[in-house]
Design an enzyme around this catalytic site. Structure first.
Site, mmCIF file in Angstrom:
data_model
loop_
_atom_site.group_PDB
_atom_site.id
_atom_site.type_symbol
_atom_site.label_atom_id
_atom_site.label_comp_id
_atom_site.label_asym_id
_atom_site.label_seq_id
_atom_site.Cartn_x
_atom_site.Cartn_y
_atom_site.Cartn_z
ATOM 1 C CE LYS A 254 5.550 -1.104 0.951
ATOM 2 N NZ LYS A 254 5.725 -2.518 1.339
ATOM 3 C CE1 TYR B 125 -10.183 11.660 -27.044
ATOM 4 C CE2 TYR B 125 -9.824 11.691 -24.667
ATOM 5 C CZ TYR B 125 -9.551 12.196 -25.930
ATOM 6 O OH TYR B 125 -8.658 13.213 -26.073
HETATM 7 C C1 PLP Z 1 4.814 -2.919 2.322
HETATM 8 C C2 PLP Z 1 5.139 -3.855 3.426
HETATM 9 C C3 PLP Z 1 4.391 -3.829 4.608
HETATM 10 C C4 PLP Z 1 3.136 -3.000 4.778
HETATM 11 O O1 PLP Z 1 2.069 -3.680 4.154
HETATM 12 P P1 PLP Z 1 0.571 -3.112 4.231
HETATM 13 O O2 PLP Z 1 -0.229 -4.157 3.561
HETATM 14 O O3 PLP Z 1 0.558 -1.824 3.486
HETATM 15 O O4 PLP Z 1 0.262 -2.938 5.659
HETATM 16 C C5 PLP Z 1 4.812 -4.636 5.657
HETATM 17 N N1 PLP Z 1 5.890 -5.449 5.527
HETATM 18 C C6 PLP Z 1 6.599 -5.521 4.383
HETATM 19 C C7 PLP Z 1 7.759 -6.448 4.309
HETATM 20 C C8 PLP Z 1 6.243 -4.745 3.296
HETATM 21 O O5 PLP Z 1 6.937 -4.827 2.159
#
Ligand code: PLP
Length: 365
Positions: A34, A255
């Protein structure tokens, strides 16, 4: 010449990490890609494991469709399912899997007219209290969906709130809650995110859902800084020194004048800033590597540039290569200094050039 800020993405490291996740957990693994593969490029990462991936997981149908357009044929799970029933025909047409986490989705799925039944990942709230069906409604929903003409397989899933904390009993409790609620149901199970793959063997089941570990960052609290673990960093964020000046003791740099030299200081300016995704809140002292040697950020990170201390590295100068994170500087360590997590830094990388490399890996883990 183009701006030297580059995100090098090593697809062979991504593949190595996927194999490692799968080997540690056993069974099958959805590669969680994702958010454009946590900023690494979803299509490139998906293709790098296309021969061996059991499936992928994304947040929304738009992400899934770009994978299908790139030729990915393996199952793709939509982690929040559909956001409105109108998505269902396209979900069926592209052979996607859906998470069902809420009763409105259950009703919408059962009411829809579908050409083919859908594979459903039925999500339980085992006490994370974000999304998922309550334990006391879970079995009833499972029984309603099972055998419904719109439903093919049902995979039982839940998600952990604190799997990165190995000294907390919260994960054990969630595992127990989950198994108690599904007692007697005979179906595949998926519980493990990366932290659980790395730290909670009790959660291992039919399907793992590793995300961050595929990108080479260990999410376990207290282990974040470690670079010597079997995970391989996938992204190396680099740039170059584009200006060098020496300031006297007492002079301020950048800055806000938040860094004041406490000695004669050789200041290197690096072409990378918060518009590239480097965190503005990273304070003086955050590590960087210049021509392979560790030093640190000084002063406030600005939009396009940041400053580093070259005083003790006389052999470095204009054009020196700078690693912001990657092999020598753990992205976890930069995140820790900035008060956040590697996930956020990786997802935020933008504007830089992305350069992909892939050394074929014959290794079998
Ligand atoms: C994003 C997500 C994962 C992966 O999690 P990580 O901590 O990056 O391994 C697994 N399951 C669900 C439902 C998620 O939303």
């Amino acid at each position: 010449m183009s701006r030297p800020a580059v995100a090098h993405i090593r697809l062979d490291a991504f593949r190595h990490n996927y194999r490692l996740a799968k080997k540690m957990h056993g069974g099958r693994a959805l590669a969680v890609i994702k958010a454009n593969a946590y900023g690494h490029g979803a299509v490139q990462c998906a293709l790098a494991i296309a021969d061996e991936a059991d499936g992928y997981a994304v947040a929304a149908i738009e992400e899934a469709l770009s994978l299908r357009a790139a030729g990915i044929t393996a199952p793709i799970l939509l982690l929040e399912g559909f956001f409105e029933a109108a998505e269902l025909p396209e979900i069926v047409a592209h052979n996607l899997w859906v998470v069902i986490h809420h009763l409105w989705q259950v009703e919408a799925l059962m009411a829809a007219q579908l050409r083919t039944p859908l594979t459903v990942w039925l999500k339980m709230d085992s006490d994370m209290h974000r999304v998922g069906l309550a334990t006391d409604e879970y079995r009833r929903v499972y029984e309603r969906l099972q055998g419904h003409p719109n439903v093919a397989d049902i995979i039982l899933m839940s998600h952990f709130a604190r799997a990165d904390e190995l000294d907390s009993c919260y994960t054990s409790r969630q595992i127990h809650t989950f198994h108690t609620a599904i007692a007697g149901i005979n179906a595949s199970i998926s519980l493990s995110n990366s932290a659980a793959v790395l730290g909670w063997p009790d959660a291992y089941a039919d399907w793992a859902r590793p995300g961050i570990m595929l990108y080479g960052a260990n999410p376990i609290a207290g282990q974040e800084g470690q670079l010597n673990m079997p995970l391989r960093p996938v992204m190396q964020l680099t740039s170059a020194v584009i200006s060098v000046r020496t300031v006297s003791m007492g002079e301020a740099v950048g800055y806000g004048g938040v860094f004041v030299a406490d000695r004669t200081t050789r200041v290197g300016v690096v072409a990378c800033g918060y518009a590239d995704g480097y965190p503005r809140v990273a304070p003086s002292g955050t590590p960087v590597a210049v021509d392979g040697k560790l030093t640190c950020v000084i002063g406030r990170v600005s939009m396009d540039m940041l400053m580093v201390d070259l005083t003790d590295l006389p052999e470095t100068g204009l054009g020196s290569r700078v690693e912001l994170w990657g092999d020598q500087v753990s992205v976890n360590e930069v995140a820790r200094r900035a008060g956040t997590i590697a996930y956020e830094l990786l997802c935020n990388v933008k504007r830089v050039r992305f350069v992909y490399t892939d050394t074929p890996t014959e290794e079998k883990l």
